[in-house]
Each structure stands twice: as structure tokens, then as C-alpha cells.
Design a protein around this motif. Structure first.
Motif, short mmCIF file in Angstrom:
data_model
loop_
_atom_site.label_atom_id
_atom_site.label_comp_id
_atom_site.label_asym_id
_atom_site.label_seq_id
_atom_site.Cartn_x
_atom_site.Cartn_y
_atom_site.Cartn_z
N ASN A 13 -8.49 3.07 -5.16
CA ASN A 13 -7.58 3.32 -6.27
C ASN A 13 -8.30 4.04 -7.41
O ASN A 13 -9.48 4.36 -7.32
N LEU A 21 0.84 -1.20 0.00
CA LEU A 21 0.00 0.00 0.00
C LEU A 21 0.87 1.25 0.00
O LEU A 21 0.57 2.24 -0.67
N SER A 75 -6.72 -2.01 -1.94
CA SER A 75 -7.45 -0.81 -1.52
C SER A 75 -8.74 -0.68 -2.32
O SER A 75 -8.83 -1.13 -3.46
N GLN A 126 1.99 2.32 -3.29
CA GLN A 126 1.02 2.95 -4.18
C GLN A 126 1.01 4.47 -4.04
O GLN A 126 0.32 5.16 -4.80
N ASP A 141 -0.30 4.28 -7.86
CA ASP A 141 -1.33 3.28 -8.09
C ASP A 141 -1.27 2.83 -9.55
O ASP A 141 -1.47 3.63 -10.46
N SER A 142 -1.04 1.54 -9.79
CA SER A 142 -0.89 1.06 -11.17
C SER A 142 -2.16 1.22 -11.98
O SER A 142 -2.11 1.32 -13.21
N SER A 143 -3.32 1.27 -11.31
CA SER A 143 -4.57 1.39 -12.07
C SER A 143 -4.73 2.76 -12.70
O SER A 143 -5.59 2.96 -13.55
N ARG A 144 -3.90 3.73 -12.31
CA ARG A 144 -3.94 5.03 -12.98
C ARG A 144 -3.53 4.88 -14.44
O ARG A 144 -4.06 5.57 -15.32
#
Length: 292
Positions: free
Chosen positions: A127, A80, A124, A83, A90-93
Motif C-alpha cells: 500500500n 483487497l 497488503s 483497494q 487504498d485508504s493509506s493514500r
């Protein structure tokens, strides 16, 4: 070289390979975190070798070392921390940057207008994907640290009974590299296709059909850029054998990001990928994916 454990057959659960790291205050430095992760990788490797030899006493000693370093909860706390924006973020960005052009046309009025996502190894509920209001997200992890994340091993999750239980997109961000054996990694990739929706459902929307159903895959960069057994070409051929084509990719200093879209036809049915050397040199790592 194939270990005795790998010769025994079926893939082991994800829990067998995911390493914990030392519990520290949330201000632990990047270098210290990296050193602790490397230590746990070494211990996990030693443990797999010890299990293969059947040495129970040594296995117990290694377990005690791992326990002294904190356990999986501490690993997740460090993840965490990773991130945060100053740690790579955060990789999802990255995923949202890729998908925003096609998602912007979707209505956000009501859950029926959102796409369905399965996030494996979720840490999390806050994200970039969660904040976008574009997805209905099912989050799972081996050791849930937050309400809204189901404690579950993806490899043991029941297969979908029908299309309503499948997903438009699956996120495997820094998950595949923690599967302990090459064959298990291949089985995980194959299993994702069983959870994705039929490509034909998007045929009326060119933007959606160009991006979904899809797999968002994130790995440490050296798994692909410096592996003795895996490179970009091999990974692409492997994914194509599963009926997936690359939509987008990005390589940073630390990570590689991919978006793979599953097509309507599996082009490489029956093709297998063994642990075959694709690069030489003493500095290469041994990360591999085996697909039977």
C-alpha cells in the motif's frame, strides 16, 4: 437496546466480529460485493443473538450458512479488490497526503530515520505507506494472506514493555467496525494509546510534534454520519477523553478518515461514554462505541 451478550462483560476478540464474504473471481462488481457484505453482517448479527440465547443448534446452522459463503479468506480477497483505484482505492493514500509535508524533511537513509507504524488489519505489503519508505511497519491481521503480515489479534497482542516496542502511528482502517460489541470497540480505541510512543519525543521537531504519535482511523461513513448512537461530536469527545486531538479528517461517500494525535495529557480521565441516543429516526443504524 443492550443485548444479553453485551451484558456479560469483557470485550470479545476481534475475530468474533469480523465477517467474511463470498469468494468470487477478482472481477466481482461493487454492487455484488456490497450485497454479500450486507448478507454476512446480517448473519453475524443473528449469530450473536443466538449465542446470547444459548441456542446451539441455531448457532451451528448459521455457521454453516457463513461457511457456505466462503470464509474469512474470501472476505479478505474482496477487501483487497476494494483497494483498487476504481473501487475507492487504498485508504493509506489519504494518510500519506496528510503526512507528506512533515515526512518530506525526514531522511530516508537507514531504518533509524523512519517512523514506526503498526498496521492493524493489514491486507497488503504494497500500500501507499509501504511504498513511501518513511515507515518501519509491523503488520498484523487475524488471517494473514501474505508474507510480511503477522497473524495476530490486536486485542491479544502483548503490551509494549518499553518505548522501543511502541509506535509513532497506528492504522485502524476498517477494523473498529468489525469488533462485535460497542464495549469492545471502546476498549480497542483505549488500547491503541498503550501502544503509542510518548509525545515528548517529538518536541524538538514542530512538524513531527504536530502529527505524532497518532492514530489513523477509517470507518464506513454511516457509522458516524447516520448512527443513532455516534456522531462527530461524540467521537471527538471520546477521543479527547483518551488524550487525543483531531489533526485531520475527510468524509467521502463511503468512508470517514481521521488522524488523531495523542497529547502528553489525558484530558478526560475518568469520563465514560455509554450507548446514548444522539440522533432519532427510523433510518438510523445502531453502530455504537462504549467507553467505560
Amino acid at each position: 437496546m443492550t443485548t444479553a451478550a453485551e451484558k456479560k462483560g469483557g470485550p470479545k476478540s476481534l475475530a468474533a466480529g469480523r465477517p467474511p464474504i463470498l469468494q468470487r473471481p477478482k472481477t466481482i462488481s461493487r454492487s455484488a460485493t456490497k450485497a454479500l457484505i450486507n448478507k454476512h453482517h446480517l448473519l453475524q448479527k443473528r449469530k450473536r443473538q443466538t449465542i446470547a440465547k444459548g441456542d446451539k443448534a441455531e448457532e451451528a446452522a448459521i455457521d454453516a450458512e457463513i461457511e457456505a459463503l466462503g470464509g474469512i479468506q474470501s472476505y479478505q480477497e474482496a477487501s483487497l479488490q476494494g483497494q483498487r483505484r476504481d473501487r475507492g482505492g487504498d485508504s493509506s493514500r489519504v494518510l500519506m497526503q496528510w503526512l507528506e509535508p512533515c515526512l518530506s524533511s525526514l531522511s530516508t537513509e537507514g531504518s533509524g530515520h523512519r517512523l514506526r507504524m503498526l498496521e492493524v488489519g493489514a491486507l497488503s505489503t504494497h500500500n501507499a505507506c509501504s511504498k513511501s519508505d518513511r515507515f518501519d511497519i509491523v503488520r498484523i491481521d487475524l488471517n494473514s494472506q501474505e508474507e510480511g503480515i503477522l497473524q495476530q489479534d490486536f486485542m491479544e497482542r502483548p503490551l509494549p514493555r518499553d518505548e522501543s516496542e511502541r509506535f509513532d502511528i497506528i492504522s485502524l482502517s476498517l477494523v473498529l467496525n468489525y469488533v462485535p460489541e460497542p464495549k469492545g470497540r471502546g476498549e480497542m480505541l483505549r488500547r491503541t494509546t498503550q501502544f503509542l510512543r510518548n509525545a515528548g519525543r517529538y518536541i524538538g521537531d514542530p512538524q513531527l510534534s504536530a502529527n505524532f504519535p497518532s492514530l489513523f482511523l477509517v470507518l464506513p461513513a454511516p457509522c458516524v454520519t447516520n448512527s443513532r448512537y455516534l456522531d462527530e461530536e461524540t467521537l471527538a469527545a471520546m477521543m479527547e477523553s483518551l488524550g487525543c486531538v483531531k489533526v485531520a479528517s475527510k468524509t467521502s461517500q463511503r468512508l470517514v478518515y481521521y488522524l488523531w494525535r495523542r497529547g502528553r495529557v489525558c484530558k478526560g480521565a475518568g469520563v465514560s461514554f455509554s450507548k446514548k441516543e444522539v440522533r432519532t429516526g427510523p433510518t438510523r443504524n445502531n453502530f455504537a462505541v462504549v467507553l467505560s
